[in-house]
Design a protein around this motif. Structure first.
Motif, short mmCIF file in Angstrom:
data_model
loop_
_atom_site.label_atom_id
_atom_site.label_comp_id
_atom_site.label_asym_id
_atom_site.label_seq_id
_atom_site.Cartn_x
_atom_site.Cartn_y
_atom_site.Cartn_z
N ASN A 14 27.60 50.24 14.79
CA ASN A 14 27.26 51.26 15.79
C ASN A 14 28.47 51.63 16.64
OD1 ASN A 14 24.35 52.10 15.71
ND2 ASN A 14 24.08 49.89 15.68
N GLU A 15 29.27 50.65 17.02
CA GLU A 15 30.46 50.94 17.82
C GLU A 15 31.45 51.80 17.05
OE1 GLU A 15 31.81 47.04 18.95
OE2 GLU A 15 30.44 46.94 20.65
N LEU A 16 31.70 51.46 15.78
CA LEU A 16 32.60 52.28 14.96
C LEU A 16 32.08 53.71 14.82
CD1 LEU A 16 33.80 49.93 12.06
CD2 LEU A 16 35.20 50.96 13.86
N ALA A 17 30.77 53.85 14.66
CA ALA A 17 30.18 55.18 14.53
C ALA A 17 30.35 55.99 15.81
CB ALA A 17 28.70 55.06 14.16
N VAL A 18 30.14 55.36 16.96
CA VAL A 18 30.30 56.06 18.24
C VAL A 18 31.76 56.48 18.42
CG1 VAL A 18 30.27 55.74 20.76
CG2 VAL A 18 28.32 55.01 19.37
N MET A 19 32.69 55.58 18.11
CA MET A 19 34.11 55.92 18.22
C MET A 19 34.47 57.06 17.27
SD MET A 19 36.06 52.27 18.67
CE MET A 19 35.03 51.22 17.66
N SER A 20 33.97 56.98 16.05
CA SER A 20 34.26 58.01 15.06
C SER A 20 33.74 59.37 15.51
CB SER A 20 33.64 57.65 13.71
OG SER A 20 34.21 56.47 13.21
N LYS A 21 32.54 59.37 16.06
CA LYS A 21 31.95 60.64 16.53
C LYS A 21 32.78 61.22 17.67
CE LYS A 21 27.77 62.80 18.21
NZ LYS A 21 26.42 62.63 18.71
N ALA A 22 33.20 60.38 18.60
CA ALA A 22 33.99 60.86 19.73
C ALA A 22 35.35 61.39 19.28
CB ALA A 22 34.18 59.75 20.76
N LEU A 23 35.89 60.81 18.23
CA LEU A 23 37.20 61.25 17.72
C LEU A 23 37.05 62.32 16.65
CD1 LEU A 23 38.92 57.76 17.45
CD2 LEU A 23 39.20 59.47 19.26
N GLY A 24 35.82 62.70 16.32
CA GLY A 24 35.56 63.57 15.20
C GLY A 24 35.69 65.05 15.45
N HIS A 25 36.47 65.46 16.42
CA HIS A 25 36.69 66.88 16.65
C HIS A 25 38.19 67.12 16.84
CE1 HIS A 25 36.53 70.87 18.36
NE2 HIS A 25 35.26 70.94 18.00
N PRO A 26 38.74 68.14 16.18
CA PRO A 26 40.19 68.36 16.29
C PRO A 26 40.68 68.62 17.71
CG PRO A 26 39.12 70.11 15.02
CD PRO A 26 38.09 69.07 15.28
N ALA A 27 39.84 69.21 18.56
CA ALA A 27 40.25 69.44 19.95
C ALA A 27 40.45 68.11 20.67
CB ALA A 27 39.23 70.30 20.68
N ARG A 28 39.61 67.14 20.38
CA ARG A 28 39.75 65.83 21.04
C ARG A 28 41.00 65.12 20.54
NH1 ARG A 28 33.62 64.86 19.93
NH2 ARG A 28 32.85 66.54 21.23
N ILE A 29 41.28 65.25 19.26
CA ILE A 29 42.51 64.68 18.72
C ILE A 29 43.71 65.34 19.38
CG2 ILE A 29 43.91 64.36 16.64
CD1 ILE A 29 41.35 62.59 16.78
N ALA A 30 43.66 66.67 19.54
CA ALA A 30 44.77 67.40 20.19
C ALA A 30 44.94 66.94 21.64
CB ALA A 30 44.51 68.90 20.12
N ILE A 31 43.84 66.72 22.34
CA ILE A 31 43.92 66.24 23.73
C ILE A 31 44.59 64.88 23.76
CG2 ILE A 31 42.54 65.36 25.66
CD1 ILE A 31 40.49 67.62 24.99
N LEU A 32 44.17 63.98 22.89
CA LEU A 32 44.75 62.63 22.85
C LEU A 32 46.23 62.69 22.49
CD1 LEU A 32 41.82 60.69 21.19
CD2 LEU A 32 42.59 60.52 23.57
N GLU A 33 46.59 63.50 21.51
CA GLU A 33 48.01 63.64 21.15
C GLU A 33 48.83 64.17 22.31
OE1 GLU A 33 47.88 64.26 16.33
OE2 GLU A 33 47.80 66.06 17.59
N TYR A 34 48.27 65.12 23.05
CA TYR A 34 48.97 65.67 24.21
C TYR A 34 49.16 64.61 25.29
CZ TYR A 34 50.10 68.87 28.02
OH TYR A 34 50.72 69.50 29.07
N LEU A 35 48.11 63.84 25.57
CA LEU A 35 48.22 62.79 26.57
C LEU A 35 49.19 61.70 26.14
CD1 LEU A 35 44.48 62.47 27.67
CD2 LEU A 35 46.36 63.54 28.95
N LEU A 36 49.18 61.36 24.86
CA LEU A 36 50.11 60.35 24.34
C LEU A 36 51.56 60.84 24.44
CD1 LEU A 36 48.06 59.17 21.26
CD2 LEU A 36 48.75 57.72 23.20
N LYS A 37 51.76 62.10 24.12
CA LYS A 37 53.11 62.68 24.18
C LYS A 37 53.63 62.69 25.60
CE LYS A 37 53.57 67.09 23.83
NZ LYS A 37 53.50 68.48 23.36
N ALA A 38 52.76 63.05 26.54
CA ALA A 38 53.16 63.14 27.94
C ALA A 38 53.40 61.76 28.54
CB ALA A 38 52.09 63.86 28.75
N ASN A 39 52.64 60.76 28.05
CA ASN A 39 52.77 59.38 28.52
C ASN A 39 52.63 59.27 30.05
OD1 ASN A 39 52.95 56.67 27.95
ND2 ASN A 39 55.16 56.63 28.19
N SER A 40 51.81 60.15 30.62
CA SER A 40 51.53 60.12 32.05
C SER A 40 50.24 60.86 32.31
CB SER A 40 52.68 60.77 32.84
OG SER A 40 52.77 62.14 32.51
#
Length: 111
Positions: A14-40
């Motif tokens: 269930n935890e893996l499924a919830v994580m997968s669903k939350a990460l399952g949209h390209p906009a969310r991946i883009a947000i995470l990549e942007y935050l990781l790149k900024a590192n702040s």
């Protein structure tokens, strides 16, 4: 659509499924990549970076925040977001362990 009957599955599944669903949209991946790149912490730049409507970005941020992978701090009239490093690590470990499971397919026993 029927119920997912999550009680039939393990906590880990269930935890893996919830994580997968939350990460399952390209906009969310883009947000995470942007935050990781900024590192702040980022305030307000996310909408401009993604080119999506404010309401759409807010919904995606809400999903990531519900998962706990990002944190938001209110600064004045805006909210600043950053990656929660502990949650990031726990998600990384969970998926690494999942994908580390080997599949062994003996010739003639698989499709």
């Amino acid at each position: 659509m029927g119920l997912s009957k999550t009680e039939k599955f393990s906590v880990h599944q269930n935890e893996l499924a919830v994580m997968s669903k939350a990460l399952g949209h390209p906009a969310r991946i883009a947000i995470l990549e942007y935050l990781l790149k900024a590192n702040s912490c980022i305030c307000g730049d996310i909408v401009g970076e993604l080119g999506l409507a404010q309401a759409t970005v807010s919904q995606h941020l809400k999903e990531l925040k519900n998962l706990g992978i990002i944190k938001g701090n209110i600064e004045g009239t805006s909210t600043c977001y950053c990656i929660d490093s502990e949650k990031w690590e726990s998600i990384s470990v969970a998926f690494s362990q999942f994908f580390a499971k080997q599949t062994i397919c003996v010739e003639g026993t698989c499709c």
